[in-house]
Design a protein around this motif. Structure first.
Motif, PDB file in Angstrom:
ATOM      1  N   LYS A  66       0.867  -1.172   0.000  1.00  0.00           N
ATOM      2  CA  LYS A  66       0.000   0.000   0.000  1.00  0.00           C
ATOM      3  C   LYS A  66       0.909   1.229   0.000  1.00  0.00           C
ATOM      4  O   LYS A  66       1.378   1.674   1.042  1.00  0.00           O
ATOM      5  CB  LYS A  66      -0.920  -0.011   1.221  1.00  0.00           C
ATOM      6  CG  LYS A  66      -1.947  -1.148   1.187  1.00  0.00           C
ATOM      7  CD  LYS A  66      -2.882  -1.071   2.373  1.00  0.00           C
ATOM      8  CE  LYS A  66      -3.932  -2.176   2.297  1.00  0.00           C
ATOM      9  NZ  LYS A  66      -4.864  -2.140   3.449  1.00  0.00           N
ATOM     10  N   CYS A  68       0.584   4.414  -0.425  1.00  0.00           N
ATOM     11  CA  CYS A  68       0.224   5.614   0.335  1.00  0.00           C
ATOM     12  C   CYS A  68       0.616   5.474   1.801  1.00  0.00           C
ATOM     13  O   CYS A  68       0.793   6.471   2.495  1.00  0.00           O
ATOM     14  CB  CYS A  68      -1.276   5.885   0.216  1.00  0.00           C
ATOM     15  SG  CYS A  68      -1.775   6.464  -1.419  1.00  0.00           S
ATOM     16  N   CYS A 110      -4.553   7.121  -4.838  1.00  0.00           N
ATOM     17  CA  CYS A 110      -3.195   6.604  -4.704  1.00  0.00           C
ATOM     18  C   CYS A 110      -2.377   6.865  -5.970  1.00  0.00           C
ATOM     19  O   CYS A 110      -1.176   7.131  -5.901  1.00  0.00           O
ATOM     20  CB  CYS A 110      -3.233   5.112  -4.382  1.00  0.00           C
ATOM     21  SG  CYS A 110      -1.626   4.432  -3.915  1.00  0.00           S
ATOM     22  N   PRO A 266      -3.643  12.666  -0.060  1.00  0.00           N
ATOM     23  CA  PRO A 266      -3.934  12.028  -1.353  1.00  0.00           C
ATOM     24  C   PRO A 266      -5.008  12.738  -2.177  1.00  0.00           C
ATOM     25  O   PRO A 266      -4.864  12.868  -3.394  1.00  0.00           O
ATOM     26  CB  PRO A 266      -4.361  10.613  -0.954  1.00  0.00           C
ATOM     27  CG  PRO A 266      -3.568  10.335   0.279  1.00  0.00           C
ATOM     28  CD  PRO A 266      -3.582  11.650   1.023  1.00  0.00           C
TER      29      PRO A 266
END
Length: 337
Positions: A66, A68, A110, A266
């Motif tokens: 992941k 982010c 993302c 984000p």
């Protein structure tokens, strides 16, 4: 007299600037991806490893993390040190000196976070495929289930970091005394007004303009409708046509510096990229965003509200009591059997 003339001329001047804006090309469509593939661009699929394994654009790489979360500190959401980011990119074989296409699911925040991150470390030619895997499939393009990988590269990566891509909390506080900076809040209206509190304090940075990032979409309610199973298709997540996007940001002065923020950045990365494609030249993402700003008590806030810890404690106790009651009911049912 000068003030009167300015009030008459300024709106026309701003509109003229918008009319003259050109599309910078950070956001591309399916055809743009295919052209980049011919040029040998790196394709970076930023979805999770399971989604990637089920099918991805042929040749795309996936680091199975992941992103982010992986590139930021847990608890603060600030970036990990630049050296650590560069080491990760080097291990993954992501070369910032090359053309890079980033994609995920359609309208994935993302995707844009990774684009801004790559620009932060110095990449000059990064593009976001907004339609992502959904548009690729809808266009009838082929998928691959064969994993692709890149050879690790040795840092330094041959690019100059660009700290000016981001802005810090201290810079934001200092900017409140300047008239050449405008602050754009892309959170929901409830977050902006302090009704939806996601930090110790709710509200917004003084003087900020609120344009939720969902307003970039053809249907700003598309995600909500999908979550409520009102619709299945993702067409509403497409970006508005260029002229409509220009109209959305007429409140902003293209000549001024713009700081964009959301809760942890984000969403801000999405709008910042859109603004850059519209021709705004001095756009910076406030990477700590409201999480960093609202969790301090020395920062000025408009529509200030406070997180009710006691209310949360009461709700947790109520949930605990309900769980115990359910457990007792389940135990009684088993005994009767």
């Amino acid at each position: 007299m000068k003030k009167i003339l300015y009030s008459l001329i300024a709106p026309t001047l701003v509109m003229a600037l918008f009319i003259g804006l050109t599309h910078a090309g950070r956001i591309i469509d399916t055809e743009g991806v295919e052209q980049a593939m011919v040029r040998g661009a790196i394709l970076w699929d930023v979805r999770d490893g399971q989604a990637y394994a089920k099918g991805h654009i042929p040749g795309a790489v996936n680091v199975g993390k992941k992103i982010c979360v992986h590139l930021r500190r847990h608890g603060t959401w600030d970036y990990v040190p630049m050296e650590q980011i560069n080491q990760c990119l080097a291990n993954w074989g992501i070369d910032p000196t090359k053309e890079i296409i980033v994609y995920g699911d359609k309208a994935s925040v993302c995707t844009y976070f990774v684009l801004i991150t790559l620009e932060f470390v110095g990449a000059e030619n990064v593009k976001a495929y907004h339609g992502g895997i959904d548009d690729w499939v809808s266009a009838g393009r082929p998928l691959s289930s064969d994993p692709a990988s890149l050879k690790p590269i040795a840092p330094p990566l041959g690019v100059r970091p660009k700290p000016e891509v981001l802005v810090s909390t201290e810079e934001v506080i200092r900017s409140l005394k300047r008239n050449d900076v405008q602050i754009l809040d892309v959170r929901t209206q409830k977050e902006f007004l302090g009704e939806d509190i996601r930090a110790l304090r709710g509200g917004h940075i003084p003087g900020a303009v609120n344009i939720p990032y969902e307003m970039n979409w053809v249907d700003p309610q598309a995600l909500m409708k999908m979550e409520r199973e009102m619709i299945n298709a993702k067409e509403g997540l497409s970006l508005k046509p260029l002229e409509q996007l220009k109209g959305l940001y007429t409140k902003l002065d293209p000549q001024k510096e713009i700081f964009v923020y959301c809760h942890t950045s984000p969403r801000a990365c999405v709008t910042a990229t859109v603004l850059k494609d519209l021709g705004f030249r001095n756009v910076r993402v406030y990477d700590s965003s409201w999480f960093g700003y609202g969790n301090r008590f020395d920062t000025p806030v408009e529509h200030e509200s406070f997180f009710d810890v006691f209310a949360l404690t009461r709700k947790l106790k109520e949930m605990e009591q309900r769980i115990k009651a359910l457990e007792m009911q389940t135990g009684s049912a088993k005994e009767k059997k």
